[in-house]
Design a protein around this motif. Structure first.
Motif: not given
Length: 476
Positions: A156-159, A360-365
């Motif tokens: 589903q993608g990075y929680l 995904q980590w970069t987008a979350e940050r």
């Protein structure tokens, strides 16, 4: 893309000859492959047409290529005296398959913009590089510690990214959802692709806006869907048209872009939004809401989404960072019932085992950063200023030859040309003058409409581009 070396002692035409010879030798250009026209290859390589003419003449003399009037130039069916009996007929393969190629106008636009960096691009819906949050992303990558697992991620993608998006959707759009009802995709088009492939079947009837960006995506025809249109008016579609299409064609799904609709820039009124939802609930048909532009509202008063009004679980909501932050991160999302998310997650895992955890980590940050809201405010101001420059140039240069209604958000101005025009001729005349746009027929409209985007050009290019467009219109 290979280009000849102007500093090399070998003549440019000879470099082109040797490059094509290598392609033929290594089967990158199998027998029968069609080569670009002399004009197109000259554009791609940045050389005079006469240089390409000389190269093609030498290749013909050696028997490697052959030219036929009306059919162009192609690799000979025999090469170096060897019969290609064991070479697959790649042309038949590339012309086969069920996934259709892009529309000819779109292929032409992409071909030109790919090989000519000097062209003023009023066709692309991508932000110009100065509008990307490069400074914020650079700080994140430099200062914040990345400790995530580098293996395959949750389908589903990075929680944490899903959780960040849940918070942003609630904060910005009063849209209530949960991380279990969200699928991270590589952008809006992957969401649409998964929906058409997994939730619909060949022969199903669907309704789309007219005109519509959706119409420009051959994935609908590739999926064997029957497409029926909902005309777009000054305040969006007429909801009652959905009932008519359902009675006549038993449509199974409705695809809408209600806020700053692409390409027209119109916004569906709140009254109409509620009526659309009531009709869809009565008919028990889902609505796919594509919502890439809401955050670009110049006034900062983000229009209501269909999903935020949805009380019956009938809206599949698609969003993306491409139009508001960074298209290169390839981050989109789909909000849907859990059963739908499970089905699409399973299909997406078969395709690519999920997105890059680093992106995904970069987008979350980025979303969690206090600087992101400031970025959105600055983006709105910049887009509004670009739109004003375009409107001033259109009014000054074209006067009564063109008409438009400027939206208060989004990335485009939808224009009607006030006399008969040939879309293809106008596009080619514009390309000659160093500017590209999207003809309205790409989106299913009648000829005589154009979509001009102010997202990609630099501010100083906009008046120049409109002037070049006006000259092209004069010659068409």
């Amino acid at each position: 893309m290979w280009k000849p070396d102007r500093s090399a002692p070998m003549p440019l035409y000879r470099q082109i000859v040797e490059h094509i010879e290598r392609g033929i030798t290594y089967a990158q250009l199998p027998p029968g492959s069609v080569l670009p026209s002399e004009r197109k290859l000259a554009e791609q390589l940045g050389v005079n047409r006469s240089t390409v003419v000389q190269a093609y003449e030498e290749l013909r003399a050696s028997g490697l290529v052959e030219s036929t009037v009306g059919s162009g130039t192609r690799v000979s069916l025999t090469k170096w005296g060897v019969s290609p009996l064991h070479t697959p007929n790649w042309r038949l393969y590339t012309e086969g398959g069920t996934f259709l190629p892009n529309l000819p106008f779109m292929r032409r636009i992409r071909e030109v913009t790919r090989y000519d960096a000097s062209i003023i691009n009023m066709a692309s819906g991508e932000l110009s590089s100065d509008l990307f949050p490069n400074r914020i992303v650079s700080r994140i990558l430099r200062e914040e510690s990345f400790d995530e697992h580098l293996g395959y991620d949750d389908p589903q993608g990075y929680l944490p990214l899903r959780q960040a998006l849940v918070n942003k959707l609630l904060q910005d759009q009063n849209l209530i959802t949960s991380e279990t009802s969200m699928l991270i995709t590589s952008g809006s088009q992957q969401s649409l692709y998964l929906i058409t492939q997994c939730l619909l079947s060949p022969g199903d009837a669907v309704a789309i806006e007219d005109p519509s960006y959706t119409y420009s995506l051959p994935m609908f025809q590739s999926a064997g869907l029957r497409i029926f249109r909902l005309p777009v008016h000054a305040d969006g579609i007429d909801p009652e048209d959905i009932i008519t299409l359902y009675k006549n064609h038993r449509i199974r799904m409705v695809f809408l872009n209600p806020n700053y609709q692409n390409p027209t820039g119109t916004t569906l009124s709140d009254v109409k939004k509620k009526r659309v939802l009531a009709i869809a609930a009565d008919l028990r048909i889902p609505i796919v809401e594509d919502d890439p532009f809401s955050l670009t509202d110049f006034r900062g008063s983000i229009p209501t989404s269909l999903k935020s009004l949805d009380k019956d679980g009938i809206v599949l909501y698609i969003g993306s960072l491409s139009k508001t932050a960074a298209s290169g991160l390839r981050i989109g999302w789909l909000v849907a019932p859990q059963s739908v998310v499970d089905r699409l997650s399973d299909a997406r895992q078969q395709m690519d085992f999920g997105l890059s955890i680093i992106a995904q980590w970069t987008a979350e940050r980025l979303l969690a950063s206090e600087e992101f809201d400031k970025h959105i405010k600055e983006l709105r101001q910049s887009l509004q200023q670009k739109q004003l420059l375009m409107l001033e140039a259109l009014t000054h240069t074209l006067q009564d030859r063109i008409s438009f209604v400027p939206p208060v958000g989004g990335l485009n101005v939808w224009c009607k040309i006030n006399h008969a025009i040939d879309d293809g001729k106008l596009l080619e005349e514009a390309i000659k003058r160093g500017v590209v746009f999207v003809p309205g027929s790409v989106y299913g409209s009648e000829p005589g409409h154009v979509r001009l985007s102010y997202a990609k050009p630099r501010p100083e290019e906009i008046a120049i581009g409109i002037s070049a467009f006006a000259e092209a219109l004069e010659r068409s």
